[in-house]
Design a protein around this motif. Structure first.
Motif, PDB file in Angstrom:
ATOM      1  N   LEU A  69     -39.823 -15.970 -19.428  1.00 57.63           N
ATOM      2  CA  LEU A  69     -41.426 -16.794 -20.160  1.00 57.63           C
ATOM      3  C   LEU A  69     -41.726 -17.460 -20.160  1.00 57.63           C
ATOM      4  O   LEU A  69     -42.278 -18.180 -19.823  1.00 57.63           O
ATOM      5  N   ALA A  70     -40.474 -18.766 -20.848  1.00 56.76           N
ATOM      6  CA  ALA A  70     -40.370 -20.041 -21.118  1.00 56.76           C
ATOM      7  C   ALA A  70     -41.285 -20.785 -20.082  1.00 56.76           C
ATOM      8  O   ALA A  70     -41.940 -21.569 -20.089  1.00 56.76           O
ATOM      9  N   ASP A  71     -40.613 -20.600 -18.679  1.00 59.62           N
ATOM     10  CA  ASP A  71     -40.927 -21.535 -17.079  1.00 59.62           C
ATOM     11  C   ASP A  71     -42.347 -20.970 -17.141  1.00 59.62           C
ATOM     12  O   ASP A  71     -42.804 -22.519 -16.566  1.00 59.62           O
ATOM     13  N   ILE A  72     -42.537 -19.518 -17.250  1.00 62.55           N
ATOM     14  CA  ILE A  72     -43.896 -19.384 -16.350  1.00 62.55           C
ATOM     15  C   ILE A  72     -44.878 -19.944 -17.737  1.00 62.55           C
ATOM     16  O   ILE A  72     -45.821 -20.901 -17.171  1.00 62.55           O
ATOM     17  N   VAL A  73     -45.239 -20.000 -18.931  1.00 57.15           N
ATOM     18  CA  VAL A  73     -46.073 -20.499 -19.900  1.00 57.15           C
ATOM     19  C   VAL A  73     -45.750 -21.988 -20.450  1.00 57.15           C
ATOM     20  O   VAL A  73     -46.767 -22.231 -20.075  1.00 57.15           O
ATOM     21  N   PHE A  74     -44.733 -22.358 -19.660  1.00 57.57           N
ATOM     22  CA  PHE A  74     -44.867 -24.154 -19.891  1.00 57.57           C
ATOM     23  C   PHE A  74     -44.885 -24.311 -19.312  1.00 57.57           C
ATOM     24  O   PHE A  74     -45.207 -25.426 -18.774  1.00 57.57           O
ATOM     25  N   ALA A  75     -45.425 -24.239 -17.325  1.00 60.98           N
ATOM     26  CA  ALA A  75     -45.807 -24.661 -16.646  1.00 60.98           C
ATOM     27  C   ALA A  75     -47.227 -24.259 -16.463  1.00 60.98           C
ATOM     28  O   ALA A  75     -48.025 -24.277 -16.070  1.00 60.98           O
ATOM     29  N   ASP A  76     -48.116 -23.609 -17.631  1.00 60.75           N
ATOM     30  CA  ASP A  76     -49.400 -23.400 -17.965  1.00 60.75           C
ATOM     31  C   ASP A  76     -49.841 -23.104 -18.978  1.00 60.75           C
ATOM     32  O   ASP A  76     -49.399 -21.953 -19.532  1.00 60.75           O
ATOM     33  N   GLU A  77     -50.871 -24.356 -19.090  1.00 66.20           N
ATOM     34  CA  GLU A  77     -51.480 -23.775 -20.388  1.00 66.20           C
ATOM     35  C   GLU A  77     -52.212 -22.666 -21.446  1.00 66.20           C
ATOM     36  O   GLU A  77     -52.328 -22.351 -21.908  1.00 66.20           O
ATOM     37  N   LYS A  78     -52.939 -22.222 -20.200  1.00 65.39           N
ATOM     38  CA  LYS A  78     -53.584 -21.166 -20.660  1.00 65.39           C
ATOM     39  C   LYS A  78     -52.565 -19.958 -20.538  1.00 65.39           C
ATOM     40  O   LYS A  78     -52.774 -18.983 -21.137  1.00 65.39           O
ATOM     41  N   LYS A  79     -51.348 -19.794 -19.772  1.00 67.85           N
ATOM     42  CA  LYS A  79     -50.754 -18.720 -20.557  1.00 67.85           C
ATOM     43  C   LYS A  79     -49.885 -19.136 -21.421  1.00 67.85           C
ATOM     44  O   LYS A  79     -49.630 -17.993 -21.846  1.00 67.85           O
ATOM     45  N   LEU A  80     -49.511 -20.305 -21.632  1.00 67.79           N
ATOM     46  CA  LEU A  80     -49.154 -20.704 -23.124  1.00 67.79           C
ATOM     47  C   LEU A  80     -50.008 -20.084 -24.292  1.00 67.79           C
ATOM     48  O   LEU A  80     -49.368 -19.396 -25.026  1.00 67.79           O
ATOM     49  N   GLU A  81     -51.075 -20.401 -24.217  1.00 65.17           N
ATOM     50  CA  GLU A  81     -51.629 -19.854 -25.176  1.00 65.17           C
ATOM     51  C   GLU A  81     -52.604 -18.168 -25.573  1.00 65.17           C
ATOM     52  O   GLU A  81     -51.835 -17.232 -26.287  1.00 65.17           O
ATOM     53  N   MET A  82     -51.933 -17.243 -24.361  1.00 68.15           N
ATOM     54  CA  MET A  82     -52.164 -16.091 -24.037  1.00 68.15           C
ATOM     55  C   MET A  82     -50.959 -15.654 -24.827  1.00 68.15           C
ATOM     56  O   MET A  82     -50.823 -14.295 -25.694  1.00 68.15           O
ATOM     57  N   LEU A  83     -49.732 -16.393 -24.612  1.00 72.03           N
ATOM     58  CA  LEU A  83     -48.352 -15.799 -25.027  1.00 72.03           C
ATOM     59  C   LEU A  83     -48.842 -15.921 -26.999  1.00 72.03           C
ATOM     60  O   LEU A  83     -48.317 -15.010 -27.483  1.00 72.03           O
ATOM     61  N   ASN A  84     -49.300 -17.304 -26.944  1.00 75.15           N
ATOM     62  CA  ASN A  84     -49.382 -17.731 -28.447  1.00 75.15           C
ATOM     63  C   ASN A  84     -50.315 -16.618 -28.734  1.00 75.15           C
ATOM     64  O   ASN A  84     -50.390 -16.094 -30.487  1.00 75.15           O
TER      65      ASN A  84
END
Length: 198
Positions: A69-84
């Motif tokens: 999950l970290a690899d997915i979200v740290f490569a894409d700012e929008k996905k990191l925002e979704m996670l948060n």
């Protein structure tokens, strides 16, 4: 009860400072541990994450594969925002109920993503731990057993030191030895204790 926040970029030494504070009488809530608890199998947060990112983030045992999950979200700012946006509301709720149970003394919330998460609203002020990028890079690689590229992407996904400085009452620099860090952390804690008496 007085509550303050402890934050800083990955590899800066936030957890080390939290441990020093804990050893000196501060009740520390580790938001990362809370974050792990809210995504245990069967919990609502995990169901929401799967709905957003798919079941590929789960292991065969039904547990969250955090590194994937970290690899997915740290490569894409929008996905990191979704996670948060998914996890923060659950983490907030858990921390709030823990603070209500504690009631007295000085408490600190140790959270990597504190500023802008909503959790900082529970804090009177924020203490940030900062360190030079090269030092952070080395620490992350050693701590997590990952490549320089993966470590760098984690650093890049977080705000620069200036951001933490701007939003904090106290700054602790962690570029030196453990002894130097302990001395600086204790000095800041003395100021915090004085502030809580005022």
């Amino acid at each position: 009860m007085m509550v303050f926040g402890i934050t800083g970029g990955t590899g800066a030494g936030k957890s080390s400072v939290s441990e020093i504070f804990r050893q000196n009488g501060v009740y520390v809530i580790d938001a990362d541990k809370t974050a792990r608890a809210v995504v245990e199998p069967g919990r609502e947060a995990l169901k929401e994450l799967c709905a957003c990112f798919g079941n590929k983030i789960l292991g065969e045992d039904g547990r969250l594969k955090r590194h994937e999950l970290a690899d997915i979200v740290f490569a894409d700012e929008k996905k990191l925002e979704m996670l948060n946006s998914i996890t923060h509301k659950y983490i907030y709720r858990e921390i709030k109920s823990e603070l209500l149970r504690k009631k007295t003394g000085i408490a600190a919330i140790d959270a990597a993503v504190l500023i802008g998460s909503g959790i900082e609203k529970m804090c009177v002020f924020i203490v940030s731990v900062i360190a030079d990028e090269k030092i952070r890079l080395r620490r992350i690689m050693e701590r997590d057993g990952i490549s320089a590229q993966s470590a760098q992407s984690r650093i890049n996904a977080q705000p620069p030191a200036e951001f933490y400085i701007k939003h904090s009452k106290y700054i602790i620099h962690n570029n030196g030895t453990q002894k130097e860090l302990e001395r600086e952390a204790r000095e800041v804690l003395e100021k915090i204790k004085e502030f809580s008496i005022e």
